[in-house]
Write an enzyme that holds these catalytic residues in place. Structure first.
Site, PDB file in Angstrom:
ATOM      1  N   GLN A 153      62.282  68.099  51.848  1.00 31.89           N
ATOM      2  CA  GLN A 153      63.286  69.166  51.904  1.00 31.89           C
ATOM      3  C   GLN A 153      62.904  70.304  52.849  1.00 31.89           C
ATOM      4  O   GLN A 153      63.757  70.798  53.585  1.00 31.89           O
ATOM      5  CB  GLN A 153      63.526  69.706  50.491  1.00 31.89           C
ATOM      6  N   GLU A 197      69.244  76.818  54.394  1.00 31.71           N
ATOM      7  CA  GLU A 197      68.357  77.986  54.388  1.00 31.71           C
ATOM      8  C   GLU A 197      67.964  78.408  55.797  1.00 31.71           C
ATOM      9  O   GLU A 197      67.010  79.173  55.976  1.00 31.71           O
ATOM     10  CB  GLU A 197      67.110  77.687  53.548  1.00 31.71           C
ATOM     11  N   ASP A 233      57.742  71.848  50.782  1.00 36.95           N
ATOM     12  CA  ASP A 233      58.432  71.607  49.507  1.00 36.95           C
ATOM     13  C   ASP A 233      58.997  70.189  49.570  1.00 36.95           C
ATOM     14  O   ASP A 233      59.973  69.947  50.278  1.00 36.95           O
ATOM     15  CB  ASP A 233      59.550  72.631  49.269  1.00 36.95           C
ATOM     16  N   GLU A 278      54.722  71.928  47.234  1.00 35.06           N
ATOM     17  CA  GLU A 278      55.627  72.173  46.100  1.00 35.06           C
ATOM     18  C   GLU A 278      56.290  70.866  45.665  1.00 35.06           C
ATOM     19  O   GLU A 278      56.754  70.087  46.503  1.00 35.06           O
ATOM     20  CB  GLU A 278      56.687  73.195  46.540  1.00 35.06           C
ATOM     21  N   ASP A 304      58.076  73.733  40.952  1.00 34.48           N
ATOM     22  CA  ASP A 304      59.378  74.419  41.005  1.00 34.48           C
ATOM     23  C   ASP A 304      60.276  73.759  39.952  1.00 34.48           C
ATOM     24  O   ASP A 304      60.387  74.243  38.825  1.00 34.48           O
ATOM     25  CB  ASP A 304      59.949  74.311  42.430  1.00 34.48           C
ATOM     26  N   LYS A 329      62.039  81.681  40.151  1.00 36.91           N
ATOM     27  CA  LYS A 329      63.430  81.900  40.544  1.00 36.91           C
ATOM     28  C   LYS A 329      64.121  82.450  39.309  1.00 36.91           C
ATOM     29  O   LYS A 329      64.265  81.734  38.313  1.00 36.91           O
ATOM     30  CB  LYS A 329      64.091  80.567  40.924  1.00 36.91           C
ATOM     31  N   ARG A 358      67.251  81.048  46.503  1.00 39.65           N
ATOM     32  CA  ARG A 358      67.895  79.748  46.323  1.00 39.65           C
ATOM     33  C   ARG A 358      68.575  79.383  47.642  1.00 39.65           C
ATOM     34  O   ARG A 358      68.798  80.238  48.497  1.00 39.65           O
ATOM     35  CB  ARG A 358      68.951  79.773  45.199  1.00 39.65           C
ATOM     36  N   SER A 359      68.960  78.124  47.753  1.00 40.18           N
ATOM     37  CA  SER A 359      69.629  77.735  49.000  1.00 40.18           C
ATOM     38  C   SER A 359      71.014  78.386  49.125  1.00 40.18           C
ATOM     39  O   SER A 359      71.465  78.695  50.225  1.00 40.18           O
ATOM     40  CB  SER A 359      69.719  76.214  49.103  1.00 40.18           C
ATOM     41  N   LYS A 380      59.164  83.138  49.055  1.00 41.05           N
ATOM     42  CA  LYS A 380      59.791  82.045  49.795  1.00 41.05           C
ATOM     43  C   LYS A 380      61.244  82.432  49.987  1.00 41.05           C
ATOM     44  O   LYS A 380      62.032  82.400  49.043  1.00 41.05           O
ATOM     45  CB  LYS A 380      59.657  80.788  48.930  1.00 41.05           C
TER      46      LYS A 380
HETATM   47  P1  PGA Z   1      67.464  75.037  45.882  1.00 38.21           P
HETATM   48  O1  PGA Z   1      66.202  74.694  46.771  1.00 38.21           O
HETATM   49  O2  PGA Z   1      67.659  76.509  45.870  1.00 38.21           O
HETATM   50  O3  PGA Z   1      68.540  74.295  46.598  1.00 38.21           O
HETATM   51  O4  PGA Z   1      67.190  74.477  44.510  1.00 38.21           O
HETATM   52  C1  PGA Z   1      65.086  75.482  46.870  1.00 38.21           C
HETATM   53  C2  PGA Z   1      63.864  74.768  46.366  1.00 38.21           C
HETATM   54  O5  PGA Z   1      63.911  73.599  45.942  1.00 38.21           O
HETATM   55  O6  PGA Z   1      62.799  75.380  46.383  1.00 38.21           O
HETATM   56 ZN    ZN Z   2      61.616  73.606  45.497  1.00 38.77          ZN
END
Ligand code: PGA
Ligand code: ZN
Length: 410
Positions: A153, A197, A233, A278, A304, A329, A358-359, A380
């Protein structure tokens, strides 16, 4: 104390509906916060909206709005207790995690305005205050970008040699820009496409992606691992095939069993001197996380989806020795108070905190304060895109407080 609250539906950086809440303290100090949302969502995260409908979250909030009047805005536990009296589920599925998030942060935002202090100071942080290292998403794929991009990712930059936050940000911007040039040099048809992102989303596989970022770091004149380090990640729950017990790297046509996945992650840690790894294994596999944590002691092996900002999950991880780092988060946990409890549990057990966006985001910048208040080693929050830069610029503003000394190396 809180004199008024108001909620509304607005849109996040992906164009999806979300909840924003205003909290007014002493009739005139307006705090505001907007709930973010993830694309690679951990199974045990707070549920953003009842029945996945933002309208239902707003309705649940409006029905209960009066209960928040009179609370001390600067006290996250007061907001938490009231939320809990309304919603007895363990994932905020009655009122919605988005409401818990927006209300609890808007409350401290209004208190900070009323008291005329920076928000981070209200969260009773451990001193000395330090800046977190910015983890910048440079190149990626997975759930954040389309077909043809890497299964991994996020490939992240961490300016470990930076002496201050402004220098750290400049270093990340430089590597991000140089990465585009390296991609162009191998793909003349690169469209400058970026994922959710702001990370480059080229048509390359995992190995090529890492080589590209490493080359960009070197082109910038940085020594890998010394000035600028790389992190990953994996978000591996998103390509874990539970039925067949394999990690399915579909875009590359490779399947790896658990042993091979541990080997693969360890090879990347070694080859690229990763400071950060991660979710290298899926969210339920604490044993394999423990193997990786033990094997890679110089790397923050970080949970995470595995920890979902949940204090109980940290205790479980500690029993296994499963993580050296933990993503925070707030919207995974629900309210700010839940996230503070999580941070306390991490600190108590010597697990480094990485506060994260978050994304799907807003232009809010509260997480920059939360990162400092929780003593986070890293933050992050991407590199490009207005909603990412908003958080980075808040860190720049916070340099005006002499209270914050240098970078968090501990
Ligand atoms: P997400 O991705 O906000 O789409 O869950 C961020 C992450 O996995 O760290
Ligand atoms: Zn993550």
């Amino acid at each position: 104390s809180i004199t008024a609250v108001r909620g509304r539906i607005v849109f996040n950086s992906r164009g999806s509906k979300t909840i924003e809440i205003d909290v007014v303290t002493d009739n005139k100090f307006i705090g505001r916060a907007c709930a973010p949302s993830g694309a690679s969502v951990g199974r045990l995260e707070a549920q953003s909206f009842p029945e996945n409908k933002p309208e239902k979250a707003l309705a649940a909030f409006n029905t209960n709005a009066k209960k928040f009047i009179g609370l001390q805005a600067e006290n996250p536990q007061a907001v938490f207790d009231t939320l809990r009296s309304i919603d007895k589920t363990d994932n905020y599925s009655t009122i919605g995690g988005s409401v818990a998030y927006a209300l609890s942060i808007a409350a401290v935002d209004s208190a900070a305005r009323a008291l005329n202090v920076p928000l981070f100071k209200l969260l009773k942080p451990a001193k000395p205050y330090k800046f977190p290292f910015p983890l910048g998403n440079i190149l990626g794929g997975g759930a954040h970008a389309g077909p043809g991009t890497p299964d991994i990712q996020e490939i992240l930059a961490c300016p470990v040699g930076a002496k201050g936050i402004v220098e750290a940000l400049e270093m990340n911007f430089k590597v991000h820009a140089e990465t585009r040039k390296v991609i162009e040099s191998i793909d003349r048809r690169f469209t400058y496409g970026r994922g959710d992102e702001g990370a480059w989303a080229p048509n390359v596989n995992n190995d090529q992606a890492l080589e590209i970022v490493e080359k960009a770091v070197r082109n910038c004149g940085y020594t890998l691992g010394k000035d600028m380090a790389i992190g990953i990640d994996f978000a591996s729950s998103s390509f874990w095939d539970e039925k067949n017990n394999v990690y399915n790297y579909a875009r590359q046509g490779i399947k790896r069993d658990t042993g091979e996945q541990i080997e693969f992650a360890s090879r990347l840690v070694r080859d690229y001197k990763l400071v950060y790894a991660e979710d290298p294994v899926h969210e339920g596999d604490f044993e394999s996380m423990a193997v990786l944590t033990k094997k890679n002691q110089k790397t923050l092996v970080t949970g995470d989806d595995m920890l979902v900002t949940n204090a109980g999950k940290v205790r479980e991880a500690v029993r296994y020795g499963a993580c050296s780092g933990a993503i925070l988060k707030v919207n995974q946990a629900g309210s700010l108070y839940d996230a503070i409890k999580f941070a306390e549990e991490c600190s108590k057990n010597n697990i480094r905190i990485i506060t994260s966006h978050r994304s799907g985001e807003s232009v809010d910048s509260h997480i920059s304060h939360i990162a400092i208040a929780t003593g986070s080693r890293m933050i992050k929050t991407g590199v490009l895109g207005g909603e990412r830069v908003a958080k980075l610029n808040e860190l720049v503003r916070l340099t005006e407080y002499d209270l914050i000394e240098g970078m968090n190396n501990t």
